[in-house]
Write a protein that holds these residues in place. Structure first.
Motif: not given
Length: 523
Positions: A450-452, A460-463, A513-516
């Protein structure tokens, strides 16, 4: 399927195919019994007939409307409209309680009557194997009449029968086809020939292919529907116009045989599909179902699942039916009696003998070649018997879901066993758990995304790139095409903004896991 005791009109129409007869008025909710077929000659009096199909030969819509007054007790009235509106006739049929059917105008009345009678014949309705001997006898008759070795095929290029007259030469293509009961795949040449055959209603003459002999070919049709084809080897290139005409005439006779064979096969196939669907839904029914499927309830078995991966729902639904036919044909050729069923767009097949991987891959490739659409197949683990079949089906379904969720670009044909996609399958199950458990905190993953979106950042994609590469800054920077220092800065800022610690292994795992799984979770 056709009931051997009381055939139903809907079952008869289903056996014949929609291209031959189409309902003009809706079929009643109740069964409409059919006991036979009668022909009404023009200017004649409608013959009495309880529960029969009346063919209004030569009658225009107005004459057919008058005929309805004396058609009480008939199951259906069949007319040919030749472009004339059938609105008034349709209303009259509803008032008379008679189903109105429109016949394909290209089909002769005597041909239609013969096909209906064939579909209703007791021998056809027997729930056993089709009378394949009739087709072989027909192939020999055609071979003798036309003058060359003959094969009869279905629309899927499966060889249903072949002639065995001595002294008629054959080539390697025919020999291989007979051995496998399937036309060998030579797409560049054979596809062109089948397209030409489908375009014309005459006998076609085809030159020799590399390593082969010339042939005559003709499509076998019921109205506009292609039931199959007949091929005759012209070994000496000596078959003349008389032979071409003889083959053309044979196609009309073959239509009756193919319809009878198809109807009988459909009876058996649909019955077995119903049984398999019952077994998959309720494995406890194995004692009653296994003997009817001809399977040993205690023999090892695996479930394979096939789907057509296409974004167009209408196309996918139509292709799924064709896929079920293809899977069933190949499984029958490999195993003989088996179980195959189309359930909610997925085709399931029981594979009683191993190994299965090569067969499933071969079926998927052939299905893709025939359908020209992406096909996916999943193979469940082999279980010790039919009582454990639910486990193997769950595996197969999970493989299909995993293939669909993989982020790689879609391929034309994707096949996997549960052992080959265990990691992705595990993540898929975890995604379902995370999505369905409201007690789990959901702050972190959605918050980063949401921040992105709100600020135009790329945390998100960086992490995710950093975690995917096991904390390798150089590898992450190469994946994102940015400087390593940019990666370090973004990670540092993300820890400050969102309050997580990348040095903590538990937080790294949950964050990954949450980002993936964000897309699968709708975050």
């Amino acid at each position: 399927m056709l009931d051997p005791e009381v055939p139903d009109l809907a079952q008869v129409l289903d056996a014949l195919g929609a291209s031959l007869l189409r309902p003009v008025t809706p079929l009643p909710d109740r069964p409409v019994p059919v006991s036979g077929v009668l022909i009404h000659e023009r200017r004649g009096v409608a013959p009495p007939g309880q529960d029969t199909i009346l063919l209004a030969v030569g009658a225009d819509p107005g004459e057919a409307k008058d005929l309805l007054h004396s058609a009480a007790g008939y199951s259906a009235l069949v007319v040919k409209s030749f472009g004339e509106p059938l609105t008034e006739l349709s209303d009259a049929a509803r008032d008379a309680g008679v189903v109105l059917l429109a016949a394909d105008e290209a089909v002769p009345w005597h041909h239609l009557e013969a096909m209906l009678s064939s579909a209703l014949a007791p021998a056809v309705r027997t729930p056993g194997a089709p009378a394949a001997g009739d087709l072989f006898a027909l192939a020999n008759a055609i071979a003798g009449m036309v003058g060359g070795a003959t094969t009869i095929e279905d629309p899927h290029r499966r060889i249903l029968a072949y002639s065995t007259l001595p002294g008629q030469p054959i080539d390697d293509g025919r020999r291989q086809g007979i051995l496998g009961l399937q036309v060998p795949e030579v797409p560049v040449f054979y596809d062109d020939q089948y397209r030409e055959l489908a375009r014309t209603r005459q006998t076609c003459r085809f030159p020799s292919l590399p390593g082969g002999l010339p042939r005559l070919g003709v499509a076998v049709r019921a109205g506009s529907e292609m039931l199959g084809s007949i091929w005759v080897v012209d070994a000496d290139d000596s078959l003349d116009e008389t032979a071409e005409q003889a083959l053309f005439n044979a196609a009309e006779i073959a239509a009756l045989h193919l319809l009878a064979a198809r109807t009988a096969v459909d009876v058996v196939r649909r019955r077995r599909a119903d049984l398999l669907q019952r077994l998959l839904a309720d494995p406890s029914s194995v004692t009653a179902v296994a003997p009817q499927l001809g399977l040993d309830p205690d023999a090892p078995v695996a479930v394979a699942a096939f789907t057509v991966a296409d974004p167009e729902d209408v196309l996918a639904a139509h292709a799924a039916t064709r896929l079920a036919d293809l899977v069933s044909l190949h499984c029958e050729a490999h195993y003989g009696r088996h179980g195959c069923a189309l359930i909610d767009g997925t085709v399931y097949a029981l594979l009683p003998k191993g190994p299965h991987g090569e067969l499933v891959a071969d079926i998927a490739r052939r299905a893709h070649g025939a359908l020209r659409m992406p096909v996916q197949a999943g193979l469940g683990a082999t279980v010790p018997g039919l009582r454990s079949i639910a486990s193997s089906r769950a595996d197969a379904d999970l493989v299909l879901r995993t293939l669909a969720e993989q982020r790689t670009s879609p391929e034309a044909c994707r096949v996997a066993a549960i052992e080959e996609v265990w990691a992705g399958a595990t993540l898929s199950v975890l995604a379902q758990i995370l999505a369905g458990d409201a007690s789990l905190p959901r702050r972190l993953g959605p918050a980063v995304r949401a921040h992105d979106v709100e600020h135009g950042t790329t945390y998100a994609p960086t992490i995710l790139a950093y975690l995917d590469t096991n904390g390798d800054i150089a590898a992450a920077s190469a994946r994102l095409s940015v400087h390593p220092n940019t990666i370090r800065y973004r990670l540092s800022r993300a820890e400050e903004i969102f309050g997580f610690d990348l040095a903590d292994p538990d937080e790294r795992l949950v964050l990954w896991l949450r980002l993936r799984l964000g897309d699968q979770l709708g975050w």
